[in-house]
Enzyme design. Structure first.
Site, PDB file in Angstrom:
ATOM      1  N   GLY A   1       0.831  -1.199   0.000  1.00 20.14           N
ATOM      2  CA  GLY A   1       0.000   0.000   0.000  1.00 20.14           C
ATOM      3  C   GLY A   1       0.862   1.243   0.000  1.00 20.14           C
ATOM      4  O   GLY A   1       1.975   1.244  -0.524  1.00 20.14           O
ATOM      5  N   CYS A   2       0.349   2.291   0.602  1.00 18.88           N
ATOM      6  CA  CYS A   2       1.075   3.559   0.664  1.00 18.88           C
ATOM      7  C   CYS A   2       2.422   3.356   1.350  1.00 18.88           C
ATOM      8  O   CYS A   2       2.487   2.835   2.462  1.00 18.88           O
ATOM      9  CB  CYS A   2       0.250   4.595   1.420  1.00 18.88           C
TER      10      CYS A   2
END
Length: 157
Positions: free
Chosen positions: A12-13
């Protein structure tokens, strides 16, 4: 620097991933960037527009005498959703997909073993990709240690 190893994860981020790993005993350094794409030196904008094929990753340099690769894998699996393709929470796009990039055959085998264990205990299909590491391209400076710089941010891991 001697006696270090490298681990690279896409979960993810990359801001959150870096914040998680940089605080772990045995981690020497972390850097966020991109891996797995088809252009050299991509910008954050190119990656976010889906034009490069890169994954947002955290590059981790660690001391294997203090911290084992299995421990890093456990943190990886326990701190993101490996069942959602191209998405983590509100972040959507191929750059947010779940990836383990390996550098050695030992890392590959450990990653595959951990994948099988997670899949066995999950009712949902695990979509994490396990791929040979390729060129790592650091993200722009303002992305590095993002949450550390923004000390008013609160993250719960």
């Amino acid at each position: 620097m001697t006696n270090t190893e490298t681990a690279v994860f896409g979960m993810g981020c990359f801001w959150s991933a870096e914040e998680l790993f940089r605080k772990i005993n045995g981690v020497i350094s972390t850097e966020v960037g991109f891996m797995g794409g088809n252009i050299k030196n991509p910008t954050y904008g190119q990656v976010c527009r889906g034009r490069s094929g890169h994954i947002e990753v955290v590059n981790i340099i660690y001391n294997p005498k203090i911290l084992k690769y299995d421990d890093l894998l456990e943190l990886f699996w326990n701190n993101h959703d490996p069942t959602t393709p191209n998405r983590q929470g509100w972040d959507v796009g191929e750059q947010y997909s779940s990836h383990i990039f390996y550098f050695t055959e030992e890392q590959k085998l450990l990653a595959e073993k951990s994948f099988e264990k997670i899949q066995k205990n999950s009712e949902l299909k695990i979509v994490t990709a396990i791929r040979k590491a390729s060129d790592f391209f650091p993200a722009e400076e303002y992305h590095q240690k993002y949450f550390m710089k923004k000390n008013n941010c609160i993250l719960n891991f």
